[in-house]
Every structure is written in C-alpha cells, then in structure tokens.
Write an enzyme that holds these catalytic residues in place. Structure first.
Site, PDB file in Angstrom:
ATOM      1  N   THR A 216       0.819  -1.218   0.000  1.00 53.14           N
ATOM      2  CA  THR A 216       0.000   0.000   0.000  1.00 53.14           C
ATOM      3  C   THR A 216       0.854   1.269   0.000  1.00 53.14           C
ATOM      4  O   THR A 216       1.882   1.318   0.654  1.00 53.14           O
ATOM      5  CB  THR A 216      -0.876   0.017   1.265  1.00 53.14           C
TER       6      THR A 216
ATOM      7  N   GLY B 130       2.819  -3.223   8.524  1.00 55.73           N
ATOM      8  CA  GLY B 130       3.046  -3.505   9.938  1.00 55.73           C
ATOM      9  C   GLY B 130       4.509  -3.811  10.193  1.00 55.73           C
ATOM     10  O   GLY B 130       5.154  -4.489   9.406  1.00 55.73           O
TER      11      GLY B 130
ATOM     12  N   GLU C 288      -7.265  -5.763   3.624  1.00 56.10           N
ATOM     13  CA  GLU C 288      -7.355  -7.018   2.857  1.00 56.10           C
ATOM     14  C   GLU C 288      -8.522  -6.963   1.869  1.00 56.10           C
ATOM     15  O   GLU C 288      -9.253  -7.926   1.712  1.00 56.10           O
ATOM     16  CB  GLU C 288      -7.504  -8.221   3.802  1.00 56.10           C
TER      17      GLU C 288
END
Lengths: 661, 661
Positions: free
Chosen positions: B139, B178, B421
């Site tokens: 992303t 993350g 997701e």
C-alpha cells in the site's frame, strides 16, 4: 487550495455562504460566531497541541491548562451569552472535553436552582473564582439510570446537626462524575436522606472532598480517577467513597426540601421543575448530534473529493472516489441526515425556550410532551449519528483509521451520548410511555394535540371493516410533504400495534409491568417511528421556509433523499399496511440513485456551508487547503514512536533472543 | 463464583462442554487447544500487563518483548502446527497485534512462494533466526485497493546489474505496512518493474532498509512510524520512501517472472496462483469475525447477568438486566450471529483446504467461486461484526465505555477488517461480478453449480407471465430449512434486479464501466443477499448434523432467531415479491420475541461454550469469577492518572489563574 476542491467549489449550484446564514439563523449570527471564533484563532496565546501524540496524563494536563485559560479568556473578552460561550469553547477545547466543565455546567447551576440565598452567598463566589472547583456526583458503580436504586446515604444526626454521608457498599461508590478524579475539591452528592429513622429519597448535598490549599483528599474521603476509557482521555472521570463522612446541616441544598435542626423533614412543594435541566441537556444533545455528524461528513466528503482511486474506465486517470455511486450512497444520506438533525436541533432549542417562558408564567401544560419528545429524539439522533460517524470514518478507508483523519476522536467523544444523560433504550421507552398515554386518551374519546395529533385519526379508521384499504395510497415520492404523510401513517400504525400488543399481554397476565416489558421491543419501534416522523416533518417544513431559490432547491433534494433513504431502509413497515405499493418501493430505490447524481456537484459546497473552522485543528483530512498527502506525511513524522529511545528499547529485547535462535 | 452466574449455569438446558466440542470440531481438539493455552497460562514467564495503563511507546515495547519471547516459546514447546500456533498466539498476545508478525505471516511465506531456491537459501534462515526481520510493503500513501495505481518504480540498470527503487512522489510513499516503522530491517517491496524502457507491472523485491547491527536506516531510505491510530497501538505501521535506492538484480523474487542480467524480461507462466494467499487470508478473517463477535457477546451477556438495574415490578429487587426484553433483543440476535459466523468460518476453512488440494492436482475449476465467496463473506461478516461489537459495548452502558470492559479494544482491533485485505464495498462488488457472470451464463442456457445454483431456476420463471405469483409462498417460519429457501428466493430476486438494472444502464449508455458504476448500489445489495443466504444455509445445515439432542435444540433456536431477525430487518425484500405475506411478517416480529424468552435461560451457558480463556485477561466485565464491582474498583486504582505528579501539574496551571479571577 487543492485543485480538486477548487473545481468542486466552482461548480456548485448555490452560494454556501447563504446556506451558512440559514444554519446560523441569520447573517448577523454568522458574523458574530466567526468573530468569537477568530478571537481564539488570532489569539497569540492560543496553541493547538495535537492531542494524538500525547499520553493520557499529558492530555489531562493540557486540558486543565486550557480549561483554566479559557475561563480567564472568556472574562477577558467579556463574552457572557451562553451560546457565545459555547462557540468559544467549541474552538478552544476541541471536542469539548475539559476537566473543569462540571463546575460551570452542573455545580454552579445546581447551586443556583436548589440552593437557598444563604447557600448561594457562601459558595457561588468561590466557585466562580475557582477556589472551589465543584462537580456533580450522582451515578454509582452499581447504579445508573434507575435513580431510586442509588445506595449512598445521608443520615441526619440532630446532636451535632450534621449529615453523615456514607458509601455502604462497593456498588454505592460514586463513579463517572467528570472532574472528580483529580480536579475537583467539592462535589454535589446525591444521596438517600435519612432523618428520624425514615428515608425521604434522593437529596443533594455539598460535600468538600479535597482540602483547599493542599488539594489532598479529606479524612474519610477516598477519591480517584476511574481509569482509561474509549475516549475522554482529557477528563478525569472519578470515583468517590465516603466513610461516615460528616458535613454540616447547612450543606444540604434546601431551597425546596428542608431538614430542620431537630431533624424534622419539610417536603418540597413541587418536583416538576427538576424536569427542566434534563430537557435542556437532551435538547442540546440533539444539536450536538447534528454538529458531530456534520463534522464527520465534512471530513469524509472533502477527502473523497481529493482522493483518486481505482478506475471506472480502464486506461483513464483514477477518478475521485466521490464519483463512485457506492461512495455517494454511503455519504450523501448521512449528509442529508446531518441537515435534518440540524433543523430538529434548532426546533428543539426554540421550543425549549418558548416552553421555559410558559413555565415561568406557571403554565406546565406542554412540558410532558416536550419531555417525551426530547427523550426520544436524543436517542434517535444519537444512535443514527453514532453509526454515521463510523460510516464516514470507514468511507475514508485506511486513512480513516489513522488519528490523522480526526474521525476516531469525533467518534469516541460522541458515542457516550448513546448511554449517558439517559440510556437510549430507556429514553425510547419514556417516549413510548407518552405515546401509549396519548393513544389511551384518544381511545377514551379525547383529542390529543402537538406532534402526536395523528393518533386522533386512528379510532375513526377502526370503524371501517377493512382498515388496510383506507390509507390514502397516493404518496407522491417527489414531495417532502407527501412523504412526511407516509411517515405519519407508519408512526400511527406502529403506535397502534404496540398499544394492541401491550393490551394483549395485559389480558394474558395480571401485571401491567410484566406486560410492558414483554412489549418493549414494539414500544421502542413505535417511538423510533414517531421520532422519524417528527424529523421528516420538521425538515420538510423548514425547507419550505427558505427564501433563496437555489438554497431551497438543494435542501429540498437533501430532504427528499433523507425521506426516501429512510423508506428504503424500513420498506417493510411501509409495505405492510399498503402505505406504499411494491412498485413505489422499487421506484424509491431508483429515485435514491438519481438523487445521488443530482447532489454530487454540490457535495463539497454542502459541507463547506457547515463552516467548521475547527476541522483543520483536529483533522488532516478535513483541512480547507487539502494538500492531503503532504500534510499527512508531515503529521506522521511527529509520531512519538519515531524517537530514538524506542529504537533502543527494541534492541534490548531482540538481541538476547537472536542469540538463542 | 458470582451467585448470579452460578444460578444461570445451573439452569441451562444443555452441557456447554459438549457444545465447546462441537465448536472446536471434536473433544480431542478442545483438549489440545486447552493444553496449548495452559502452556501460556501456567508459564511463570507469562505476564499479562494491562495495556490500557501504558503509553503507546510502552505498548510497543511490551509487544516487541512479547513478540520476541513468543517466537522462542513456540520453538521451546515444539508447537509447529499452524492452527496450534494460532491458539498459542491468541492467548499470548491479546488481540493478536505484534510488530514481528509480518516477518512470519508475509515475508517468509512470500519468499517461499515467489523466491528461487537460491533466494530461499540466502534469506530464509536469517529471517527465521530474526537476524532479518522482514515486512511486506504494498500500500502507498495515495494508493490502496487499486494495485495498478501503485507508483513505486524498480528500474533495471544493466550496467551495474542493479534495480533502482524509487518513490517518485509523495503519494508513492509506502504507507501502513506492519512492523515497518521501527521493527523491520528488510521489506518485500511491490514496485512497477521497468527494464529496457518498458513497464512490466508489479513485481516483488527484497529491499534492505536498516543496517543489521546498528538498525539505522540505510542511505537513500527514509523510514518511520505513520503515527497513532484508532487501535493497533502496539504495531509500528510504517512509511518507506526510497530515493534512487539500488539493490542487486538477485533481490527481485524470480521464481516466476525474471529479469536476465542484460535486462531481458521473462514472463511468468501463470498468475492464478497468487489468488491463493488472498483467499486464505479472507477465509481466515471470516473465522476471526466470528471469534470477535463471540468474545464481545461473552462479555456483554455475562455482565447483563450480573448487573441489576431498574425495576420491572415496583418495590421488588432490581432485576438482572438480561431480563429486559430490549436487552435480550440487543444481545441474542448477535449471539445467534456469532454462532452462524462460526459455522461459516469453519466451512470456509474446510473448503479452502479441499480446493487447495485440488489446486495441487492442477484443478483450478472451483477457485473463481471460492474467490468470489470469500470476498463477499469477508465483507458481510466483518460489517455485521463491526456493528455487533459496538452494540455489545453499548449494551453494557457506561461500563462498556470504560476500558475495563475490554470492549473498546476488541472494537478498535477488529474494525480495520472492514477496510483492509480488500475494502468491503470493493469485496462486495467482486462477489457481484461473479454473480453477474453466473447470471449471464444461465441466461445463455448454461447451468451453474455451487452456491449460485439457485440462478438456474430463474429463466424458467421468466416464461411465466405473472412472475410474482409463482414463488412458493408457504414458507414455514419454524423451519430453518424453509427459511433458508426464503433467503434463496430473495437472493435470486435481488441478483436478477441488479442484472436487469445493469442491462438497462448499458442500453442507455455505451460504456459497460459507467453502467457498472451506476448499478453498483444494486450490485452490493445483491451480493449481501447472496452472502446472507449462504450464511443461513450453512448454519441450518450444520444444526441438522449435530448428534446431541439438547445441543441441537438450543442451536436450532439460535438458527431460527438468526433467520427471523434478518427477515425482520429486511422485511421489504421478502414482502416485495410475496416471498412472505403481510401476516407472516407480523408473525416474524412476534416469533422473535418468543424466541428471546426461550433462549434466555441458556444465554450464559451459550457464551460459556465459546470457552474464551483470554476474556479474563482483557476484560474485567467478562471474567469467569464475576465479582464485577470489586474487580472494577481494584482495576481503577491502577490508573496512571492517580499518581501524584499529575496532581502537582494540575496546581501549576490553576494557581496563577485563581489569583487573576
């Protein structure tokens, strides 16, 4: 200015400034509001810290500092009108959360309403000068909504002429009062009054809890912060446990009820006036719901105009996400709802002031309906707003989840509205009680007036053998008036169903109370339908009053969207008694999609008209300048986690592990 | 044990242990799960810090520590089965958020799937030994769902045999991965591959971002934490900006596509296999939705059994709030939904493994339907769960708003599931694409199979002149099977409406893409109806398979409640084409109220059966022992705001002000 936003603004069909005047009530109000807001924005002392980067203790400290400086500034600038103070506060402390608020919003007003002249003389001035910082302690750990269940006792001792305040159980510990945890040194405590061996129910007592000067808890007092919450980080909601704690007899607020030195209890003349504060707060909350939803819409719609994503046609540049029908379908009904609630809020405020004047003249006749209406509308608007803010947040995708959007803070600050000042389901059931009473009145041949007057039409229909067929089915889907009529019929029908189900339960069982509980789902449904009708009615009436043609046109479309969207969500209700036909409901779905396209070019102007100067303080996504991505990157760099210490502690844990693997 | 809970448990109509076995799949699974969970609970090293009292930086530090120790413990205990690792993790790190997770869940698996043998030899071992800590960077700040829009480039330089990675714009900065902010030293970066002047689309590259040993960002790399979010405080979601940053040619993952030393691009054979991971993650998320909703229900229902409030009959003791019909109406449909989603999740997992085996044998035939179904069900279950968790929280009144309930944490950790997701609306439209394709197939005379086979029945009905009348209206409201049939008819109808509206738009305009956008609200509605049908169908089928009569009876009631509640919420859909009659819909409302009474005595046992050993770690309200109020008071005393320093800072701000007032 961001080129997308510039283009959006240029293509609007109306002048948002004119709509802002409508929302404020007049051009003069807009001017004055901005003047007040600019006092803060142009004040060199004013600093907006980004609360998101602070710990809770830091947030509390900032809030105390701001809370204190605000009191000073308000006096310095000579702002005294309550509404103007509200405008000032809104901008000064984002989200309205301030530890000293309860001193001004509850402690002082209660003293004024329930204290004798002598009591006011003693405590009012120190409270205004913040020598006394007061709060209002009602809710207990084990008791909320049901006031009679409160356990704290105040037992009169005629020998010493004192009240002994006591928290006899863990469940009786006072819990939640704002500012109690760290800030306050006095509290107005609600307790069951015992004198001469008899309980006289809840009364209010002024209780010193911390020593003035040292701010240390007084002997017999256990007080502290109740711990972290979903939001309200800046607020020290607190607990208070009193262990046979003595206060002078004079500390009971005695304007109405009294305890004489010998312990004789003197009853108050009337209890009805305590209604007033509740009604005021709840009608204020309706306006707050409108404001919070409008703010969330502002952020989400601006961002949707700036964000480009995906493709409608392959090979072409990524479109603004506001051009996706699904995005419009998420946001525009909420935008319409924010406008609807604004007009409901304005109506509630106006009605409150009107009825308050009547009460001043001794006329309490309209109070029961106002009380019932504010209860239901507080619940109706806060539930919808609660879901709506989250829908706005999720419509911003990942960035909505980041605190940079400001949306999580709006949500966590708003959401308690659903459970405080009367839990929403309980509120709906209060409205239902009034609806059932009105229904019974009509049933026994009397007419009812006000918003429930539609119930007058019901009995006549019951004479008809084929009740179902008598609804006038010619609802015009392009007329807000006619749609309001459809909502009216739905409300009438659901009130009747609830009343009949209640009757059936009563006929099966002996107890009215059990029957009430076993019908409560229907009763809440009836109240919701009633509130929905009131909202539609008020919105459509307001639209008609607007002078400017272009403003009226755009609001009329929002009103239509609000009405039709509600129908599509509750289609079963409208179909079941043939208020609408099958093909009309199909047409409703189609018409909603058409309205999305109609509203699309005005969407940004419609949120600009809300004129939130504070959006830019709390949200990177909602700023006027709209250089969203650069602003986001700059914002993120300030994250405390980007400091070196954290990085060192990281290696501390990892290194020993690496050697073992 | 709390006396209310003891009484509730004693009066249940079934043995919750047997139901736990059903949920786990077998008694053996239950035994083994508890064994793994007890490894943690009985481990003297295991400490559960209350994260609510920590700052974000502290939460991150605790998470790194736990993340590291967990890796070690899993190896120490010799746990290797992925499902068992999941059980272990769930209890070890509450809420599953751990900074090193992406090394194991994305970095290593991607290396295994897309790396050559040589690449695996180079990077796999250091990654397993945590010398390399990897993450997965896809992303970007300006780009999410639409992968083709990603801007990061990887340009091949044949002279040095290197790729030059570059972030050409602010919008191209990698955003959200993350563990990127502070923890990782490597990232698999998705970038547009350019070689010999041509773009070949997205490919994956292994990019070192921090120096091993010093952990300092490498020259050309700008990396950091993206700032605080609604939740995931323990996770250092990060940004990554690359400035003409060079990596060796060998760092492109080359199992499928390749770039030769001279810059020649070699195409991969097939792209379909990349489906697999997405499908796996999404079907896993369905199970996660079930788990989170079940946990929220556990807390809210236990608390509602312990909390006494208000009165049903005046003068009697305050009843448990679980005895209020409105409270049951809030919670029991959600409880039923949690069970429904559990069975859907189990089915998805099973199907995934079955189809995965088929894929191993080269059979890809079922993949498109599975892909479409997981997309829609991920959206359907996560939206419902999202709202459901908040409904549970608000059903706990004020205490739900406190972090002591654990519910705010469950919510903020779960809610990103709606947008990550695959954003939910996009997911629904993917399902819709499959539905439209299947519809067209049927329309052109071919039969479709699997969950969409109901579409086969549609064309025959179109021959009938009065389509509306042919639905078999004899739906039996007391039969889950028959209700599943009603949902099937609703889905068929809404798919057909969407298909026809799409056709109409196509006939008005030239472009298919514009028509798709202008029908997307209908398409989402059709997908939702499809997913709702699948859920009802799977739930009702599972109930029939249950052996134990008492368990079957109680699950059958939950299944009925789930079906009927859904009908009452979407009554319009069922009425419009006479799937149900007016009087049946009225009966549905009545039947729901009856079912609430039937389920009431089993409510606590039904949440006990979920067997959450970790509820007590994260929630004071959800503990087994249930001494709620004392536990709450003890918890609150630990609030960091109760420390002296805060109190001093308070006076610092207040004193100067007091003198001025």
């Amino acid at each position: 200015m961001n080129p997308d936003l510039r283009r959006e603004r240029a293509s609007a069909s109306f002048n948002p400034e004119l709509l802002t005047h409508v929302l404020d009530g007049s051009p003069e109000n807009t001017r004055r509001r901005r003047e007040i807001e600019n006092l803060i924005l142009n004040d060199p002392d004013f600093q907006h810290e980004d609360l998101n980067f602070l710990t809770r203790s830091q947030r509390y400290e900032v809030a105390v500092k701001k809370s204190a400086s605000m009191v000073q500034k308000i006096r310095e600038f000579g702002i005294s009108d309550p509404e103007e103070i509200t405008w000032f506060k809104k901008l000064h402390v984002i989200n309205f959360v301030e530890p000293m608020n309860l001193n001004f919003s509850m402690f002082i007003p209660t003293l004024l309403n329930q204290g004798t002249t002598a009591q006011q003389e003693k405590w009012l001035r120190p409270a205004k000068e913040l020598q006394i910082i007061g709060t209002y302690a009602q809710t207990e750990l084990g008791h909320g909504t049901h006031l009679r269940g409160l356990e704290t006792t105040a037992t009169y001792d005629p020998e010493t002429q004192e009240f002994i305040l006591n928290s006899p159980t863990v469940t009786s510990i006072k819990w939640w009062p704002g500012g109690l945890g760290k800030t306050s040194n006095h509290a107005i405590v609600l307790a069951q009054l015992y004198t001469k061996g008899k309980c006289y129910g809840l009364h209010a007592f002024i209780v010193p809890i911390r020593e003035i000067g040292t701010h240390k808890p007084l002997p017999g007092i256990t007080v502290g912060d109740i711990g972290p919450k979903f939001g309200y980080d800046e607020m020290d909601n607190g607990y208070l446990k009193m262990d046979h704690y003595r206060i002078p007899r004079e500390n009971m607020l005695m304007k109405y009820a009294q305890v004489k030195p010998d312990g004789t209890y003197v009853k108050p003349v009337s209890n009805k006036l305590t209604y007033g504060t509740m009604v005021f707060i709840r009608s204020f909350l309706v306006g707050e719901a409108a404001r919070c939803l409008a703010k969330a819409c502002t952020i989400a719609i601006r961002y949707s105009a700036v964000r480009h994503q995906s493709e409608i046609k392959p090979g072409e540049p990524e479109p603004q996400i506001l051009d996706f029908q699904t995005q419009q379908y998420k946001l525009f009904p909420l935008l319409a709802t924010a406008y609807a609630f604004h007009f409901v809020g304005a109506y509630m405020k106006e009605t409150y002031h009107r009825i308050n004047e009547d009460i001043g003249h001794g006329d309490l006749s309209e109070l029961p309906e106002l009380h019932a209406l504010t209860a239901g509308l507080k619940a109706f608007t806060s539930w919808t707003t609660n879901t709506g803010i989250e829908a706005c947040r999720m419509a911003c995708g990942g960035h909505g989840y980041s605190h940079c959007s400001g949306l999580p803070n709006i949500y966590v600050t708003f959401t308690p509205t659903c459970t405080f000042e009367g839990e929403n389901t309980v509120m709906m059931l209060q409205t239902a009680r009034f609806l059932m009473k009105s229904y019974d009145q009509v049933h026994s041949g009397k007419l009812v007036c006000g918003m429930v007057s539609y119930l007058n039409d019901l009995p006549s229909q019951r004479i008809q053998p084929q009740q179902v067929a008598v609804w006038p089915t010619v609802v015009d889907l392009d007329s807000p008036d006619s749609l309001a009529e459809a909502y009216r019929l739905r409300a009438a029908r659901l009130v009747e169903i609830a009343a009949k189900n209640l009757q059936t339960e009563v006929s099966h069982r002996k107890s009215k109370e059990v029957a009430w509980n076993l019908t409560s789902v229907d009763l809440v449904r009836a109240s919701e339908a009633h509130c929905h009708y009131v909202t539609v009615k008020l919105f459509s009436e307001q639209v008609l009053k607007i002078q400017d043609k272009s403003i009226q046109a755009v609001l009329r479309n929002l009103c239509l969207l609000y009405c039709l969207y509600g129908i599509s969500q509750k289609a079963g209700d409208f179909l079941q008694e043939s208020i609408l036909t099958d093909s009309q409901v199909t047409r409703v779905h189609q018409r909603i999609k058409e309205l999305l396209t109609v509203i699309r070019p005005d969407a940004v102007a419609l949120v600009d008209a809300f004129d939130f100067q504070d959006v830019s303080l709390g949200s990177v996504l909602g700023r006027y300048d709209g250089n969203v991505y650069e602003n986001l990157f700059e914002w993120a760099k300030n994250s405390p986690l980007n400091k070196a210490e954290v990085h060192e502690s990281f290696y501390k844990h990892l290194k020993p592990l690496q050697s073992k693997l």
